[in-house]
Design a protein around this motif. Structure first.
Motif, PDB file in Angstrom:
ATOM      1  N   PHE A   5       0.891  -1.199  -0.007  1.00  0.00           N
ATOM      2  CA  PHE A   5       0.104   0.138  -0.029  1.00  0.00           C
ATOM      3  C   PHE A   5       0.879   1.370  -0.037  1.00  0.00           C
ATOM      4  N   LEU A   6       1.943   1.174   0.820  1.00  0.00           N
ATOM      5  CA  LEU A   6       2.783   2.695   0.803  1.00  0.00           C
ATOM      6  C   LEU A   6       3.627   2.545  -0.357  1.00  0.00           C
ATOM      7  N   ALA A   7       3.797   1.612  -1.151  1.00  0.00           N
ATOM      8  CA  ALA A   7       4.470   1.682  -2.422  1.00  0.00           C
ATOM      9  C   ALA A   7       3.628   2.167  -3.441  1.00  0.00           C
ATOM     10  N   VAL A   8       2.402   1.580  -3.519  1.00  0.00           N
ATOM     11  CA  VAL A   8       1.520   2.543  -4.288  1.00  0.00           C
ATOM     12  C   VAL A   8       1.404   3.894  -4.056  1.00  0.00           C
ATOM     13  N   VAL A   9       1.033   4.285  -2.799  1.00  0.00           N
ATOM     14  CA  VAL A   9       0.738   5.546  -2.497  1.00  0.00           C
ATOM     15  C   VAL A   9       1.739   6.270  -2.925  1.00  0.00           C
ATOM     16  N   LEU A  10       3.089   6.365  -2.280  1.00  0.00           N
ATOM     17  CA  LEU A  10       4.037   6.992  -2.402  1.00  0.00           C
ATOM     18  C   LEU A  10       4.620   6.982  -3.826  1.00  0.00           C
TER      19      LEU A  10
END
Length: 124
Positions: A13-18
């Motif tokens: 999730f963090l990879a996709v958001v950031l």
């Protein structure tokens, strides 16, 4: 207790958001630079389609892979890993902007195809 364990859904999730957010930001900045300097990259295809079908996927893949690699191998501390991944993505996106956002091979109205609003202290 970590917010996002290595290899978890939280990390994805963090990879996709950031990664996705910065990839979109890179495409927006590149588009504005090309418009400000009247750069025509392809000649026959509009610049927007070039950015949508080539620029965005390239930036997204680079950012996602880079985030995953740096976040997993930067250490055990969550905040340190997150900051290291964000700095790595910022450097990679600056390199991508310097490579494609200011193309030297395409004629434009700005010197070096660097828009006048770009800060002089940030290299391109």
């Amino acid at each position: 207790m970590a917010f996002a364990a290595k290899g978890s859904k939280g990390e994805s999730f963090l990879a996709v958001v950031l990664g996705g957010g910065t990839a979109f930001g890179l495409v927006v900045i590149t588009s504005r630079a090309w418009k400000a300097c009247h750069v025509d990259v392809t000649g026959s295809v509009p610049n927007g389609l070039t950015l949508l079908f080539l620029g965005l996927p390239l930036a997204l893949i680079v950012n996602l892979v880079l985030f995953t690699l740096v976040f997993r191998y930067a250490g055990k501390a969550f905040l340190f890993s997150l900051i290291a991944a964000a700095i790595a993505i910022a450097i990679a996106d600056l390199a991508l902007f310097s490579w494609q956002g200011t193309p030297a091979g395409s004629p434009g109205s700005c010197p070096g195809n660097v828009p006048p609003w770009w800060p002089t202290w940030i290299p391109t």
